[in-house]
Design a protein around this motif. Sequence first.
Motif, PDB file in Angstrom:
ATOM      1  N   PRO A 143      -7.018   2.405  49.269  1.00 31.15           N
ATOM      2  CA  PRO A 143      -6.608   3.308  50.356  1.00 31.15           C
ATOM      3  C   PRO A 143      -7.618   3.330  51.495  1.00 31.15           C
ATOM      4  O   PRO A 143      -8.796   2.998  51.302  1.00 31.15           O
ATOM      5  N   TYR A 144      -7.154   3.704  52.682  1.00 27.11           N
ATOM      6  CA  TYR A 144      -8.064   3.869  53.827  1.00 27.11           C
ATOM      7  C   TYR A 144      -7.504   4.943  54.742  1.00 27.11           C
ATOM      8  O   TYR A 144      -6.297   4.987  55.007  1.00 27.11           O
ATOM      9  N   GLY A 151      -3.499  10.715  56.763  1.00 26.94           N
ATOM     10  CA  GLY A 151      -4.175  10.629  55.479  1.00 26.94           C
ATOM     11  C   GLY A 151      -4.434   9.193  55.055  1.00 26.94           C
ATOM     12  O   GLY A 151      -4.360   8.264  55.863  1.00 26.94           O
ATOM     13  N   LYS A 152      -4.731   9.007  53.784  1.00 22.39           N
ATOM     14  CA  LYS A 152      -5.047   7.678  53.266  1.00 22.39           C
ATOM     15  C   LYS A 152      -3.801   6.808  53.141  1.00 22.39           C
ATOM     16  O   LYS A 152      -2.759   7.273  52.699  1.00 22.39           O
ATOM     17  N   VAL A 153      -3.940   5.555  53.547  1.00 28.30           N
ATOM     18  CA  VAL A 153      -2.843   4.601  53.517  1.00 28.30           C
ATOM     19  C   VAL A 153      -3.192   3.467  52.566  1.00 28.30           C
ATOM     20  O   VAL A 153      -4.305   2.917  52.620  1.00 28.30           O
ATOM     21  N   LEU A 154      -2.261   3.114  51.683  1.00 27.23           N
ATOM     22  CA  LEU A 154      -2.491   2.010  50.760  1.00 27.23           C
ATOM     23  C   LEU A 154      -2.236   0.672  51.456  1.00 27.23           C
ATOM     24  O   LEU A 154      -1.402   0.572  52.344  1.00 27.23           O
ATOM     25  N   GLY A 176      -7.468  -8.521  54.663  1.00 28.43           N
ATOM     26  CA  GLY A 176      -6.243  -8.464  55.451  1.00 28.43           C
ATOM     27  C   GLY A 176      -6.160  -7.191  56.272  1.00 28.43           C
ATOM     28  O   GLY A 176      -7.145  -6.450  56.418  1.00 28.43           O
ATOM     29  N   THR A 177      -4.976  -6.913  56.782  1.00 32.74           N
ATOM     30  CA  THR A 177      -4.811  -5.752  57.652  1.00 32.74           C
ATOM     31  C   THR A 177      -3.350  -5.315  57.725  1.00 32.74           C
ATOM     32  O   THR A 177      -2.435  -6.115  57.509  1.00 32.74           O
ATOM     33  N   LEU A 178      -3.167  -4.055  58.046  1.00 33.00           N
ATOM     34  CA  LEU A 178      -1.832  -3.536  58.361  1.00 33.00           C
ATOM     35  C   LEU A 178      -1.566  -3.619  59.854  1.00 33.00           C
ATOM     36  O   LEU A 178      -0.452  -3.388  60.304  1.00 33.00           O
ATOM     37  N   SER A 179      -2.614  -3.930  60.630  1.00 35.10           N
ATOM     38  CA  SER A 179      -2.504  -3.993  62.094  1.00 35.10           C
ATOM     39  C   SER A 179      -2.619  -5.438  62.552  1.00 35.10           C
ATOM     40  O   SER A 179      -3.674  -5.868  63.059  1.00 35.10           O
TER      41      SER A 179
END
Length: 219
Positions: A143-144, A151-154, A176-179
């Motif tokens: 999570p971050y 809040g925290k995102v997996l 990696g990244t979600l962005s």
Amino acid sequence: MDRLIKVNEVVDKIQKFLAGFMLPVVCCSISCTGGAKDYGNHFSDTISRADSIAMSEAECLAAEEAIQDSIRQAVLSKDSIAEKHILVDKEHCTLYVREKGETLMSVPVCLGKGIGQKKRQGDHKTPEGDYKIRSIENSSGWPYDFHDGKGKVLGAYGPWFFRLNTPQSTHIGIHGTLSAESVGTRDSDGCIRMRNEDLEVLRQHVSVGMKVIILPDPV
């Protein structure tokens, strides 16, 4: 405003990398002060002329960019390290996988917001120098908290985290990244970020103990 581009400082900063590639270097500087400019050799096997030419501010900037690009190309052309390794070009936000002088993979990456060598944890700079991959960790469930109120995102680190043995921080790695839109920019806290699909390809090349060379930002 007068501008002095000190190419010798750039060369000094990356000389420890070039030394491993047996690249002969001749230092020089370009002075942009409105008069005649001395433009000397910066790579003895790349540029063999030395002229005195008049250069505008824009031409000086273009010359600086050309020299940095020559450095990058010279590093790649002289990189004949036999073992498979990772080469990170901070200026151009690019990661290469190299082996025996050949490029096996080249992808854009996101690097630290801060410019220059990392001094301490929290300075948002990507370390420069020679390192090794210390561990390969499954980060798919990490999570971050982006501090955006959600809040925290997996999955914020993507599927893998390749941790580097950097002395400045134990939290620096390739991940990696979600962005995906941030890839190709300077937006990370210091890690080397890439698209998740590229990370999966990189995973096929990576092993614990693999050499990672991170070239410095230009002066």
